[in-house]
Design a protein around this motif. Sequence first.
Motif, PDB file in Angstrom:
ATOM      1  N   TYR A   1     -17.471  -1.571   0.374  1.00  0.00           N
ATOM      2  CA  TYR A   1     -16.053  -1.834   0.647  1.00  0.00           C
ATOM      3  C   TYR A   1     -15.265  -1.787  -0.668  1.00  0.00           C
ATOM      4  CZ  TYR A   1     -12.408  -4.366   3.460  1.00  0.00           C
ATOM      5  OH  TYR A   1     -11.280  -4.760   4.152  1.00  0.00           O
ATOM      6  N   ARG A   2     -15.762  -2.526  -1.670  1.00  0.00           N
ATOM      7  CA  ARG A   2     -15.076  -2.589  -2.955  1.00  0.00           C
ATOM      8  C   ARG A   2     -15.047  -1.210  -3.631  1.00  0.00           C
ATOM      9  NH1 ARG A   2     -14.087  -6.666  -6.755  1.00  0.00           N
ATOM     10  NH2 ARG A   2     -15.266  -8.187  -5.545  1.00  0.00           N
ATOM     11  N   ALA A   3     -16.167  -0.483  -3.569  1.00  0.00           N
ATOM     12  CA  ALA A   3     -16.232   0.825  -4.206  1.00  0.00           C
ATOM     13  C   ALA A   3     -15.254   1.798  -3.562  1.00  0.00           C
ATOM     14  CB  ALA A   3     -17.663   1.374  -4.126  1.00  0.00           C
ATOM     15  N   ALA A   4     -15.225   1.818  -2.225  1.00  0.00           N
ATOM     16  CA  ALA A   4     -14.301   2.717  -1.533  1.00  0.00           C
ATOM     17  C   ALA A   4     -12.857   2.323  -1.805  1.00  0.00           C
ATOM     18  CB  ALA A   4     -14.585   2.702  -0.029  1.00  0.00           C
ATOM     19  N   LEU A   5     -12.602   1.030  -1.856  1.00  0.00           N
ATOM     20  CA  LEU A   5     -11.249   0.560  -2.141  1.00  0.00           C
ATOM     21  C   LEU A   5     -10.833   0.922  -3.564  1.00  0.00           C
ATOM     22  CD1 LEU A   5      -8.938  -1.004  -0.834  1.00  0.00           C
ATOM     23  CD2 LEU A   5      -9.977  -3.117  -1.662  1.00  0.00           C
ATOM     24  N   GLY A   6     -11.792   0.907  -4.480  1.00  0.00           N
ATOM     25  CA  GLY A   6     -11.504   1.364  -5.832  1.00  0.00           C
ATOM     26  C   GLY A   6     -11.072   2.818  -5.845  1.00  0.00           C
ATOM     27  N   GLY A   7     -11.631   3.607  -4.939  1.00  0.00           N
ATOM     28  CA  GLY A   7     -11.201   4.993  -4.809  1.00  0.00           C
ATOM     29  C   GLY A   7      -9.762   5.099  -4.358  1.00  0.00           C
ATOM     30  N   TYR A   8      -9.379   4.271  -3.388  1.00  0.00           N
ATOM     31  CA  TYR A   8      -7.981   4.250  -2.957  1.00  0.00           C
ATOM     32  C   TYR A   8      -7.071   3.871  -4.118  1.00  0.00           C
ATOM     33  CZ  TYR A   8      -3.632   2.939  -0.735  1.00  0.00           C
ATOM     34  OH  TYR A   8      -2.288   2.854  -0.426  1.00  0.00           O
ATOM     35  N   ALA A   9      -7.468   2.843  -4.849  1.00  0.00           N
ATOM     36  CA  ALA A   9      -6.635   2.362  -5.962  1.00  0.00           C
ATOM     37  C   ALA A   9      -6.475   3.427  -7.048  1.00  0.00           C
ATOM     38  CB  ALA A   9      -7.240   1.095  -6.556  1.00  0.00           C
ATOM     39  N   SER A  10      -7.479   4.294  -7.195  1.00  0.00           N
ATOM     40  CA  SER A  10      -7.398   5.334  -8.226  1.00  0.00           C
ATOM     41  C   SER A  10      -6.311   6.362  -7.916  1.00  0.00           C
ATOM     42  CB  SER A  10      -8.746   6.050  -8.356  1.00  0.00           C
ATOM     43  OG  SER A  10      -8.963   6.953  -7.274  1.00  0.00           O
ATOM     44  N   GLY A  11      -6.009   6.550  -6.636  1.00  0.00           N
ATOM     45  CA  GLY A  11      -4.993   7.524  -6.241  1.00  0.00           C
ATOM     46  C   GLY A  11      -5.458   8.958  -6.320  1.00  0.00           C
ATOM     47  N   SER A  12      -6.708   9.204  -6.708  1.00  0.00           N
ATOM     48  CA  SER A  12      -7.216  10.577  -6.802  1.00  0.00           C
ATOM     49  C   SER A  12      -7.547  11.114  -5.416  1.00  0.00           C
ATOM     50  CB  SER A  12      -8.468  10.618  -7.682  1.00  0.00           C
ATOM     51  OG  SER A  12      -9.543   9.950  -7.041  1.00  0.00           O
ATOM     52  N   ALA A  13      -7.576  12.432  -5.301  1.00  0.00           N
ATOM     53  CA  ALA A  13      -7.927  13.043  -4.016  1.00  0.00           C
ATOM     54  C   ALA A  13      -9.328  12.628  -3.592  1.00  0.00           C
ATOM     55  CB  ALA A  13      -7.822  14.562  -4.119  1.00  0.00           C
ATOM     56  N   GLU A  14     -10.253  12.634  -4.532  1.00  0.00           N
ATOM     57  CA  GLU A  14     -11.630  12.247  -4.236  1.00  0.00           C
ATOM     58  C   GLU A  14     -11.700  10.795  -3.782  1.00  0.00           C
ATOM     59  OE1 GLU A  14     -15.845  12.711  -6.564  1.00  0.00           O
ATOM     60  OE2 GLU A  14     -14.207  11.760  -7.649  1.00  0.00           O
ATOM     61  N   GLY A  15     -10.990   9.926  -4.498  1.00  0.00           N
ATOM     62  CA  GLY A  15     -11.013   8.514  -4.156  1.00  0.00           C
ATOM     63  C   GLY A  15     -10.367   8.223  -2.809  1.00  0.00           C
ATOM     64  N   MET A  16      -9.238   8.869  -2.538  1.00  0.00           N
ATOM     65  CA  MET A  16      -8.565   8.672  -1.248  1.00  0.00           C
ATOM     66  C   MET A  16      -9.453   9.149  -0.109  1.00  0.00           C
ATOM     67  SD  MET A  16      -5.646   7.179  -1.790  1.00  0.00           S
ATOM     68  CE  MET A  16      -4.758   7.469  -0.255  1.00  0.00           C
ATOM     69  N   ALA A  17     -10.114  10.293  -0.295  1.00  0.00           N
ATOM     70  CA  ALA A  17     -11.001  10.814   0.750  1.00  0.00           C
ATOM     71  C   ALA A  17     -12.154   9.858   1.003  1.00  0.00           C
ATOM     72  CB  ALA A  17     -11.520  12.195   0.349  1.00  0.00           C
ATOM     73  N   ALA A  18     -12.723   9.303  -0.085  1.00  0.00           N
ATOM     74  CA  ALA A  18     -13.829   8.365   0.068  1.00  0.00           C
ATOM     75  C   ALA A  18     -13.387   7.118   0.843  1.00  0.00           C
ATOM     76  CB  ALA A  18     -14.377   7.978  -1.299  1.00  0.00           C
TER      77      ALA A  18
END
Length: 307
Positions: free
Chosen positions: A262-279
Amino acid sequence: MSTAADPLAPLAELPGVPQAVAEVRRAVDRLYGHRVMRRRAAEVTSEAALRGARASAALEGADWPLEEVRRRTDFGVDGEPRTVGGALRLAAEAGQLLSVWRTSPLQVLARLHLLAAGDGADAVGRPRRPGEAAAEVFPKPLAAAETAGSPADSAARPLPSAAELPPVPSSDEVAARLDQLAGLLAARADRTTTAGPNATAAPALVVAAVVHGELMVLRPFTSYNGLVARAAQRIVLIAEGLDPKAICPAEVGFAELGTDAYRAALGGYASGSAEGMAAWITHCGQALRLGVRESTAVCEAMQRGMV
């Protein structure tokens, strides 16, 4: 009247997201087509609310067995009972806030925090003020009971389990981003009403993931931000028509996937990158499918006369 394109629509084209959206849609449709749903839909909704509330409370640090949540009535004290009670209140009232959500989502968020906190303290039902801290959104680790189980889950590059959330934003930034989120949702509601049949709009899974992720990253309240964010996601899924009867408890899926993921995927959202948002979006999709699986098992039990 808003005629602009949906700004969330491009997120639906990120790697892995179309597959996640399609898999969620198929899973939800199968559940809604279950024979038990023709006669006992209200019971399935009630059971989904209970199981979703239990799971959301577990993610907030109160990991009680389902039967303990089912039998208890004393939720007025501090600590874990108060957290479980807040999750139950949110599950009970979320579906009643749809009409207000479509026009005033910030008002609904304030109401959700009031329900989660369960009291009238000064900091309840309003965003944080300067100098006020936000409670940790993952106060206790929750081990994973489930891992990725479909091609869509691995289509986006996984993020490291140690990913950290950014620092809690300032109260000024929170206010600005909440206003931006509310404007986006209001424009989307208007666009849904006025746009033509060929208009491109982000699917419900994407919208729900953005609302959930934004609230978790902003941590707009002093407490219970996780409970509020997951309740807001549930409202979006109902309002967007993906889960109109609220029988797909995504909270169960988030709990089964564990707080590290949960935390790792949310970190992807927080990054704002395409890869992170997709994750993040695919993680939300997997959680929702696990919620569908939970309610499918409930339907099967009802069909066999076990419930």
